[in-house]
Design a protein around this motif. Structure first.
Motif, mmCIF file in Angstrom:
data_model
loop_
_atom_site.group_PDB
_atom_site.id
_atom_site.type_symbol
_atom_site.label_atom_id
_atom_site.label_comp_id
_atom_site.label_asym_id
_atom_site.label_seq_id
_atom_site.Cartn_x
_atom_site.Cartn_y
_atom_site.Cartn_z
ATOM 1 N N LEU A 130 0.643 -1.225 0.036
ATOM 2 C CA LEU A 130 -0.120 -0.008 -0.122
ATOM 3 C C LEU A 130 0.808 1.220 -0.057
ATOM 4 O O LEU A 130 0.498 2.268 -0.500
ATOM 5 C CB LEU A 130 -0.927 0.006 1.261
ATOM 6 C CG LEU A 130 -2.070 -1.187 1.282
ATOM 7 C CD1 LEU A 130 -2.869 -0.961 2.610
ATOM 8 C CD2 LEU A 130 -2.764 -1.172 0.037
ATOM 9 N N ALA A 131 1.919 1.297 0.568
ATOM 10 C CA ALA A 131 2.714 2.755 0.790
ATOM 11 C C ALA A 131 4.167 2.158 1.325
ATOM 12 O O ALA A 131 4.339 0.999 2.115
ATOM 13 C CB ALA A 131 2.213 3.374 1.820
ATOM 14 N N MET A 132 4.989 2.972 1.130
ATOM 15 C CA MET A 132 6.467 2.923 1.892
ATOM 16 C C MET A 132 7.025 4.135 2.438
ATOM 17 O O MET A 132 6.043 5.054 2.382
ATOM 18 C CB MET A 132 7.462 2.134 0.723
ATOM 19 C CG MET A 132 7.345 3.089 -0.414
ATOM 20 S SD MET A 132 8.700 4.443 -0.478
ATOM 21 C CE MET A 132 10.216 3.729 -0.445
ATOM 22 N N THR A 133 8.066 4.039 3.150
ATOM 23 C CA THR A 133 8.330 5.026 4.023
ATOM 24 C C THR A 133 9.648 5.961 3.735
ATOM 25 O O THR A 133 10.089 6.639 4.273
ATOM 26 C CB THR A 133 8.691 4.605 5.403
ATOM 27 O OG1 THR A 133 9.792 3.545 5.266
ATOM 28 C CG2 THR A 133 7.537 3.741 6.042
ATOM 29 N N GLY A 134 9.921 5.763 2.378
ATOM 30 C CA GLY A 134 10.841 6.702 1.915
ATOM 31 C C GLY A 134 10.578 8.120 1.586
ATOM 32 O O GLY A 134 9.266 8.542 1.386
ATOM 33 N N GLU A 135 11.664 8.871 1.252
ATOM 34 C CA GLU A 135 11.475 10.293 0.991
ATOM 35 C C GLU A 135 10.627 10.510 -0.420
ATOM 36 O O GLU A 135 10.038 11.411 -0.738
ATOM 37 C CB GLU A 135 12.745 11.113 1.070
ATOM 38 C CG GLU A 135 13.014 11.317 2.526
ATOM 39 C CD GLU A 135 12.283 12.399 3.304
ATOM 40 O OE1 GLU A 135 11.695 13.079 2.634
ATOM 41 O OE2 GLU A 135 12.551 12.362 4.572
ATOM 42 N N GLU A 136 11.294 9.390 -1.326
ATOM 43 C CA GLU A 136 10.478 9.378 -2.607
ATOM 44 C C GLU A 136 10.382 8.017 -3.107
ATOM 45 O O GLU A 136 11.215 7.104 -2.328
ATOM 46 C CB GLU A 136 11.542 10.268 -3.680
ATOM 47 C CG GLU A 136 12.793 9.535 -3.671
ATOM 48 C CD GLU A 136 13.889 10.739 -4.517
ATOM 49 O OE1 GLU A 136 14.984 9.970 -4.956
ATOM 50 O OE2 GLU A 136 13.726 11.777 -4.526
ATOM 51 N N ARG A 137 9.857 7.706 -4.002
ATOM 52 C CA ARG A 137 9.454 6.199 -4.664
ATOM 53 C C ARG A 137 10.760 5.677 -4.878
ATOM 54 O O ARG A 137 11.930 6.172 -5.263
ATOM 55 C CB ARG A 137 8.546 6.337 -5.789
ATOM 56 C CG ARG A 137 7.224 6.853 -5.515
ATOM 57 C CD ARG A 137 6.234 6.369 -6.500
ATOM 58 N NE ARG A 137 4.870 7.020 -6.263
ATOM 59 C CZ ARG A 137 3.849 6.560 -7.002
ATOM 60 N NH1 ARG A 137 3.712 5.644 -7.749
ATOM 61 N NH2 ARG A 137 2.503 6.989 -6.799
ATOM 62 N N SER A 138 10.630 4.288 -4.726
ATOM 63 C CA SER A 138 12.034 3.577 -4.934
ATOM 64 C C SER A 138 11.942 3.075 -6.303
ATOM 65 O O SER A 138 10.801 2.836 -6.850
ATOM 66 C CB SER A 138 11.712 2.316 -4.048
ATOM 67 O OG SER A 138 12.883 1.352 -4.406
ATOM 68 N N LYS A 139 13.236 2.999 -7.031
ATOM 69 C CA LYS A 139 13.344 2.476 -8.322
ATOM 70 C C LYS A 139 13.098 1.231 -8.661
ATOM 71 O O LYS A 139 12.575 0.772 -9.554
ATOM 72 C CB LYS A 139 14.900 2.878 -8.801
ATOM 73 C CG LYS A 139 15.216 4.056 -8.794
ATOM 74 C CD LYS A 139 16.598 4.090 -9.086
ATOM 75 C CE LYS A 139 17.188 5.778 -9.212
ATOM 76 N NZ LYS A 139 18.544 5.820 -9.658
ATOM 77 N N VAL A 140 13.090 0.078 -7.558
ATOM 78 C CA VAL A 140 12.749 -0.943 -7.572
ATOM 79 C C VAL A 140 11.357 -1.368 -7.454
ATOM 80 O O VAL A 140 10.560 -2.536 -7.622
ATOM 81 C CB VAL A 140 13.420 -2.021 -6.433
ATOM 82 C CG1 VAL A 140 15.004 -1.827 -6.922
ATOM 83 C CG2 VAL A 140 13.404 -1.727 -5.320
ATOM 84 N N ALA A 141 10.595 -0.290 -6.621
ATOM 85 C CA ALA A 141 8.961 -0.455 -6.554
ATOM 86 C C ALA A 141 8.599 1.190 -7.174
ATOM 87 O O ALA A 141 7.906 1.646 -6.386
ATOM 88 C CB ALA A 141 8.751 -0.682 -5.091
ATOM 89 N N PRO A 142 8.390 1.334 -8.307
ATOM 90 C CA PRO A 142 7.998 2.493 -8.866
ATOM 91 C C PRO A 142 6.515 2.950 -8.537
ATOM 92 O O PRO A 142 6.166 4.119 -8.702
ATOM 93 C CB PRO A 142 8.513 2.642 -10.233
ATOM 94 C CG PRO A 142 8.534 1.239 -10.602
ATOM 95 C CD PRO A 142 9.051 0.756 -9.392
ATOM 96 N N ASP A 143 5.737 1.754 -8.488
ATOM 97 C CA ASP A 143 4.342 2.072 -8.477
ATOM 98 C C ASP A 143 4.000 2.144 -6.964
ATOM 99 O O ASP A 143 2.885 2.203 -6.814
ATOM 100 C CB ASP A 143 3.548 0.704 -8.819
ATOM 101 C CG ASP A 143 3.974 0.700 -10.398
ATOM 102 O OD1 ASP A 143 4.246 1.694 -11.131
ATOM 103 O OD2 ASP A 143 3.939 -0.537 -10.867
#
Length: 327
Positions: A227-240
């Motif tokens: 549903l969501a992740m905690t990075g400052e921006e989207r991860s290249k390995v999980a761009p969606d």
């Protein structure tokens, strides 16, 4: 002075020898072997970090020999105590660890802290993620957060750490940012992330708080949705996968992983370990390993790493007090 009696020829020869030795030293790795001590069992985040790092170092020929030892127990405390006890005999040993060394030290799971070891470097980061089964009614973290705010007891959160551990704290942090009461998280603690994932898939809980890299393989297999992740921006390995921040929740979190040496390690040895880890980033072998696991590079050597740990101790300690896990 002795140098007054050295002829020009001898000076030239000596200079050549020194130059040659320096050339060899810079061309080859300063570290011949590394024994990786893993404070948990096979297959976990610590284990994959140690073995992935060792693989990159060996295949790139930065280190001649790598070996591994898994030592579970005491939430990581057994391995820490062992490294301290065998300090003089463990000069070639690097213990992998991560954010839990700060959390478990604060909560007195074990009496030691990172200050009892020699911090070498933080090397990678793994963002946290919130995962639901593929047939879950929740299509977004926003829906989950709204249900939590209406009735926190209607949302049970699984995690692979104990109550007050990292997976619990990350969930509390996210729901707090969404406007919920962080103390009311209904958290189900499992013994490791794999068992927590099994609990999610069996219907024992609605959502899983875990590492992004651990969730990716099951998501790719179609068994879960992230549903969501905690990075400052989207991860290249999980761009969606959206970040909490882009959903309007002003919070982020990264679980660093890195390495520590024994307390008897000299500054020279510690610097050599940090240097060889830094060299690793420039190799194709490391890129292959990094992308396989979906890791983010957050290299922080020696003093920078120690300052980072001290800051994280303050921030996590504040959240644990707010949640009632510290006085």
């Amino acid at each position: 002075m002795l140098t007054q009696f050295i002829t020009r020829k001898r000076v030239s020869v000596l200079a050549a020898v020194i130059a040659s030795a320096m050339s060899v030293g810079t061309a080859q790795a300063d570290v011949d072997s590394i024994h990786f001590l893993v404070p948990g069992g096979a297959g976990g985040g610590w284990d994959s970090t140690a073995r992935g790092t060792g693989e990159a170092l060996a295949k790139s020929e930065l280190v001649d020999k790598v070996s591994y030892e898994n030592m579970s127990g005491g939430g990581g405390g057994k391995a820490i105590a062992y490294l301290i006890k065998t300090a003089e005999q463990s000069q070639d040993t690097l213990m992998v660890n991560s954010t839990p060394i700060v959390i478990r030290s604060l909560s007195k799971v074990f009496p030691q802290s990172f200050r009892d070891l020699t911090p070498i470097a933080a090397t990678i980061g793994d963002y946290a993620a919130f995962v639901v089964p593929k047939d879950s009614k929740y299509q977004s973290f926003t829906q989950l957060a709204e249900d939590y705010k209406k009735n926190p007891r209607s949302v049970s959160v699984a995690g692979g750490s104990s109550r007050g551990g990292m997976d619990h704290l990350v969930a509390a942090l996210a729901f707090k940012a969404a406007g919920g009461e962080p103390r009311k998280v209904k958290y189900l603690a499992y013994d490791a992330g794999g068992k927590a994932m099994a609990g999610l898939l069996s219907g024992e809980t609605q959502v899983l708080s875990t590492g992004l890299s651990e969730a990716l393989s099951l998501a790719e297999a179609g068994e879960v949705r992230i549903l969501a992740m905690t990075g400052e921006e989207r991860s290249k390995v999980a761009p969606d996968v959206p970040t909490l921040k882009e959903l309007g929740y002003n919070t982020s979190f990264v679980n660093w992983r890195g390495f520590f040496g024994s307390p008897e390690l000299s500054d020279k040895q510690a610097a050599e370990y940090a240097q060889v880890l830094e060299k690793m980033y420039g190799t194709d072998e490391w890129v292959s390993v990094r992308d396989r696991y979906g890791w983010t590079e957050i290299f922080k050597p020696r003093e920078e790493f120690e300052a980072f740990l001290e800051q994280q101790e303050k921030e996590i300690g504040g959240l644990m007090k707010e949640l009632g896990f510290l006085n």
